[in-house]
Every structure is written in structure tokens, then in C-alpha cells.
Design a protein around this motif. Sequence first.
Motif, PDB file in Angstrom:
ATOM      1  N   TRP A   1      -3.841   4.751  -3.525  1.00 22.83           N
ATOM      2  CA  TRP A   1      -3.589   3.635  -2.301  1.00 22.83           C
ATOM      3  C   TRP A   1      -2.880   2.692  -2.554  1.00 22.83           C
ATOM      4  O   TRP A   1      -1.660   2.148  -2.183  1.00 22.83           O
ATOM      5  CB  TRP A   1      -5.440   2.716  -1.486  1.00 22.83           C
TER       6      TRP A   1
ATOM      7  N   ARG B   1       1.021   1.733  -1.620  1.00 25.63           N
ATOM      8  CA  ARG B   1       1.208   0.671  -0.979  1.00 25.63           C
ATOM      9  C   ARG B   1       2.478   0.084  -1.655  1.00 25.63           C
ATOM     10  O   ARG B   1       2.642  -0.621  -0.842  1.00 25.63           O
ATOM     11  CB  ARG B   1       0.226  -0.081  -0.832  1.00 25.63           C
ATOM     12  N   TYR B   2       2.870   0.354  -2.729  1.00 28.00           N
ATOM     13  CA  TYR B   2       4.022   0.144  -3.746  1.00 28.00           C
ATOM     14  C   TYR B   2       4.419   1.110  -3.882  1.00 28.00           C
ATOM     15  O   TYR B   2       4.739   1.876  -5.408  1.00 28.00           O
ATOM     16  CB  TYR B   2       3.291  -0.635  -4.758  1.00 28.00           C
TER      17      TYR B   2
END
Length: 152
Positions: free
Chosen positions: A53, A57-58
Motif C-alpha cells: 500500500w 501511494r508512493y
Amino acid sequence: MSRTIEYGNLMHRAMRGLIQEVLEDVAANGLPGAHHFFITFDTNHPEAALADWLKQRYPNEMTVVMQHWYDNLEVSDEGFGITLNFGDAPENLYVPYDAIQTFVDPSVEFGLRFETQPKSDEDEEDEEADLDEDTAPKGGGDIVSLDSFRKH
């Protein structure tokens, strides 16, 4: 073909050695005083390890903060492992030194930035290191300019 001194690579190695030494001291003795670190790293580095996750996200780079809460800091010759808190969810990360893009300690106006120059056919390892106190972390957080910490 003539031999040349690879100053960029030598500087990168020295700067990463400095980061390793600082992190080894923190692992043994904790963060002293107001010291804290913003560490930006390449999440695409083949040896970087982070939760799926976080990777979603990055997808390119991520800045982590080592300050009030961190756990399980383990430092090796190749990188460091750490548990950080993301919204009350502790996550383990592994960051190879080669993945680090910036290392900043705003408490003492210290920053390192690793810049990669476009690679040429002549020299695939043509990288330039830059010592920079104006380094600000990038990617998903507040931007902190060290100018605001300087004494006038």
C-alpha cells in the motif's frame, strides 16, 4: 582508453558512509536532542522493501521522518531497516543506501542530496554528488526549507 578518477562515485560512497555512521550511532544510542531526519528514497530501487500500500501511494519516491517514534532500527553496510508509524499502523521498511536521494537533519541545517546525471554510453556510472543545505524532502509531505531554520 585513459583511466580517470571517479570523483562522483567516491563522493557518493563517502556520503553514504556518513549516513551509515550516523544511523549506527542512533541505533546504539537513540536520537540526541532535537536531531531528526527526513530521508527521501527511490521506492523503485530493486532492494527497497515497503508495504504494497505504501508502494502504491508512493510509486517513485517517498520521504520518511525519523523523529519521535521509530523502532527496530537495524543498520548494515548496504542499508537500514526500520519500523515507522503510518497513521497508527507500524510498517517495516528496508532502505538501501543506494536508494537514498536526500538525507536532511533540519535541527542542525545539514543536508545531503544525491543527484544522478543522465547516463552516457561512455560512462554508465557518471553520477554527481552534491552537498546542499537547502535540500527539502519531496513526495507526499510538507516541504521544509532549511532557510527557515537558519539563524540570521
